[in-house]
Motif scaffolding. Structure first.
Motif, short mmCIF file in Angstrom:
data_model
loop_
_atom_site.label_atom_id
_atom_site.label_comp_id
_atom_site.label_asym_id
_atom_site.label_seq_id
_atom_site.Cartn_x
_atom_site.Cartn_y
_atom_site.Cartn_z
N SER A 1 39.48 31.53 40.58
CA SER A 1 39.61 32.84 41.24
C SER A 1 38.26 33.44 41.57
CB SER A 1 40.41 33.81 40.36
OG SER A 1 39.69 34.19 39.22
N HIS A 2 37.18 32.89 40.99
CA HIS A 2 35.84 33.36 41.33
C HIS A 2 35.35 32.75 42.64
CE1 HIS A 2 34.73 35.27 37.36
NE2 HIS A 2 35.80 34.59 37.03
N HIS B 1 44.52 37.48 41.51
CA HIS B 1 43.99 37.95 40.22
C HIS B 1 43.93 39.48 40.19
CE1 HIS B 1 41.02 36.75 36.80
NE2 HIS B 1 41.88 37.68 36.42
N ARG C 1 34.44 42.94 37.27
CA ARG C 1 34.73 41.61 37.83
C ARG C 1 34.49 41.57 39.34
NH1 ARG C 1 37.62 37.06 36.55
NH2 ARG C 1 38.10 37.90 34.49
N TYR C 2 34.85 42.66 40.04
CA TYR C 2 34.79 42.63 41.49
C TYR C 2 33.64 43.47 42.08
CZ TYR C 2 39.25 40.33 41.00
OH TYR C 2 40.23 39.45 40.65
N CYS D 1 41.48 35.16 44.26
CA CYS D 1 40.85 36.42 43.86
C CYS D 1 41.81 37.58 44.09
CB CYS D 1 39.56 36.61 44.64
SG CYS D 1 38.67 38.12 44.24
#
Length: 258
Positions: free
Chosen positions: A232-233, A242, A140-141, A239
């Motif tokens: 959150s993107h 999250h 995700r990150y 973010c």
């Protein structure tokens, strides 16, 4: 006792909730009796006037308590057989509520039911998941170019259940918490969401606890529209929230890598 209760948590998005409620009261409820709560986490935007426009009860919280704690605020008020956890950006269609209640009644082994979710363009959303792992956190990150790595692509394909047919009811390890229906007694027994999560991962946590005694399932004959902004993107603060929630989840349930 109501057949179904429903809660929506608001934080400065009353207009979106009005769209949601407009669609809700245009759906085919049949003989279904409904109890609806709006929990307001905002101190700058009031929601009490919604009680004059719709048959709902507004609960005003003293401060922003987060998603899970907001929904938990209704637990003591519930007088229903089943309870729906609903995002403000949901648009109801057809007789989805009646169908989901019927699905739960016919399948007592199911402790959490969800519809098939689509965006406004009719594209099915990837909200049905397998267990969260550390790889999910890294994927995700990670920088965008990492998404093309074969092992990341394969993991995402399996995590998002791309290998599972969505043409008939299917079991999930967790379903994103935009729209979940749970037997009220079970939800109360679990004390609702773990409110140590301010936002994000509380849905995975709830589904994991439900799966200790019941199944979590999607019933694709039930369909709804979910606008889903994926905030959150786009927002660095969200973010961080999250990321922190995922770390809390792993600390609670173990750091499963793959």
């Amino acid at each position: 006792m109501f057949d179904l209760s429903l809660s929506i948590v608001s934080y400065n998005n009353k207009h979106t909730i009005e769209e949601c409620l407009d669609s809700l009261y245009k759906t085919q409820l049949g003989k279904l009796t409904l109890q609806v709560f709006i929990v307001n986490n905002s101190q700058t935007e009031r929601c009490e006037d919604l009680e004059k426009k719709y048959p709902v009860k507004v609960i005003q919280l003293p401060k922003n308590e987060g998603f899970g704690k907001g929904h938990n605020a209704v637990l003591t008020y519930l007088d229903s057989k089943y309870h729906a956890i609903v995002n403000p950006d949901i648009i109801f269609t057809g007789n989805i509520l009646e169908n989901l209640v019927e699905a739960l009644q016919n399948n007592p082994e199911v402790g959490c039911a969800a519809p098939l979710m689509f965006n406004e363009n009719g594209i099915q959303q990837d909200v049905y998941r397998r267990e969260i792992t550390v790889i999910d956190l890294l994927a995700r990150y990670a920088p965008k170019f990492c998404q093309s790595f074969p092992f990341i692509k394969k993991h995402n394909y399996l995590h998002l259940m791309k290998d599972v047919s969505k043409d008939k009811p299917f079991e999930c390890e967790f379903i994103q918490g935009s729209f979940l229906v749970v037997p009220t007694q079970l939800l109360k027994k679990l004390n609702g969401f773990d409110d140590r999560y301010f936002m994000y991962a509380e849905d995975a946590d709830l589904c994991k606890r439900i799966r200790q005694t019941h199944k979590v399932m999607c019933f694709p004959e039930c369909k709804i529209i979910h606008k889903w902004e994926k905030a959150s993107h786009k927002n660095f603060k969200l973010c961080k929230i999250h990321f922190a929630s995922l770390v809390k989840y792993f600390c609670k349930w173990g750091w499963r890598v793959w």
